[in-house]
Write an enzyme that holds these catalytic residues in place. Sequence first.
Site, short mmCIF file in Angstrom:
data_model
loop_
_atom_site.label_atom_id
_atom_site.label_comp_id
_atom_site.label_asym_id
_atom_site.label_seq_id
_atom_site.Cartn_x
_atom_site.Cartn_y
_atom_site.Cartn_z
N ASP A 91 0.85 -1.20 0.00
CA ASP A 91 0.00 0.00 0.00
C ASP A 91 0.88 1.24 0.00
O ASP A 91 2.07 1.17 0.32
CB ASP A 91 -0.95 0.00 1.21
CG ASP A 91 -0.22 0.05 2.55
OD1 ASP A 91 0.84 -0.61 2.68
OD2 ASP A 91 -0.68 0.76 3.46
N GLU A 156 0.26 -0.90 5.84
CA GLU A 156 1.35 -0.30 6.63
C GLU A 156 1.14 1.20 6.80
O GLU A 156 1.38 1.75 7.86
CB GLU A 156 2.71 -0.56 5.97
CG GLU A 156 3.89 -0.32 6.91
CD GLU A 156 4.33 1.13 7.01
OE1 GLU A 156 4.90 1.52 8.04
OE2 GLU A 156 4.11 1.90 6.05
ZN LIG Z 1 6.97 2.08 4.06
#
Ligand SMILES: [Zn+2]
Length: 460
Positions: A91, A156
Amino acid sequence: MPAMQNVIDFIDTHRRRFVDELVAWVRIPSVSSDPAHAQDVRRSAEHLATELRGLGAGRVEIWPTAGHPAVFGEWRQAHGKPTLLVYGHHDVQPVDPLGEWISPPFEPAQREGRLWGRGVVDDKGQVHIHAKAIESFVKTVGKLPINLKLIVEGEEEIGSVNLDALLHDHAADLASDFVCVSDTAMFGRGLPSLCVGLRGLSYVELFVEGPSLDLHSGSFGGAVMNPVNALAKMIASLHDEGGRVAVAGFYDDVVALGDAERKQIASLPFDEQSWLRSTGAPATWGEEGYSTLERTWARPTLDCCGIGGGFQGEGAKTIIPARASAKISCRLVPNQEPNDIARKLTEHLRRVAPPGVRVRIETLHGARPYLAPTDHPVYGVAQRAFSKAFGKPTVFIREGGSIPFVRTIADATGKPCLLMGFGQPDENAHAPNEWLDLDNYLLGIKSAAYLYDEIATMAP
Ligand SMILES: [Zn+2]
């Protein structure tokens, strides 16, 4: 020709195609924070899974979570050899302000030896480095010299909200001897660096309340406590004259910097003047007795990140404000614990609050610090691998920021965690015009290949 030379030659021969493949992945706008991009995050996971299936993986799966999916890949053909777990994320950060991008964030462009686009280095480029190192073994030697597992999460950039659950549910799948996280930057261009320490975080919000409404300062001033005055006094009490945090017990659990690490940090090519210029601040400041790098990497700090209260408009308005507030964050070092620090800070603020105001404190969030067990042989092995690719000694560095998942993974697996990052310090991760140094990308693939080759010499 020795096998490793074939692998390195393969990397050199195919570098253009490697970059083209990375471009195709970066085109998918996998912005995890924006629900409108949920399908794109899924597409990004599928894109990676398809690529890994072509690289001889024995098993490739997309693991759903309560949010965005993760990708898992596994290569287990090196019997009797150690297993390395590699972590990355697919992501990316949002792109605004869009107008500041020189070329569109999801139409990757090559200029000045760099690839520009969102996610080129944080973290698709770094995951791709591992994928291409894997490919280079599979397509020359036929298989990897070690067993390798790859976990690439999709959340993340929104705090790895479902990573704990994922690690718990797939504990057996993820069992390994060592962990490698590739999601950080090197200390400088061409300088191979292993990050061995991360700071944690403890964040509180402080509310100071006085009268039930703003009062006329002529009629009431001097007769009731002013919450803004009270807040200022409380904030001023948080440091002593030497720049140390004055909260009782704040330093109780701090692991002191050893002489060897202090010497190592002092030997790094750090240009304090140009660093200071980049901040725009007129002078450095911090805890007495420590250098700037020590202050940002290995010492805990406390900062007021925001403050509010009273009249903020133009001109003069004469009031005793009803309330004031401040957001206060502490960067933590091993072995400080976020909850313990939030409690000590809360006690301090209650104790120094002047009479005549009500004080309320909320804990916003926390992250635990990480310190790598650098006496474990895998750190020497990783240094050697990194140096082979870059032709320079590998330095140990720390990072002042927090990467909560590193501690999460280290705690969940109980294994040493290598922070082998291939970013550059000024690569604009999270900002407009994120870029990837293409020479460094190539050296990164070689570093990962040497890492696998070197780990193969270790006992599992
Ligand atoms: Zn990163």
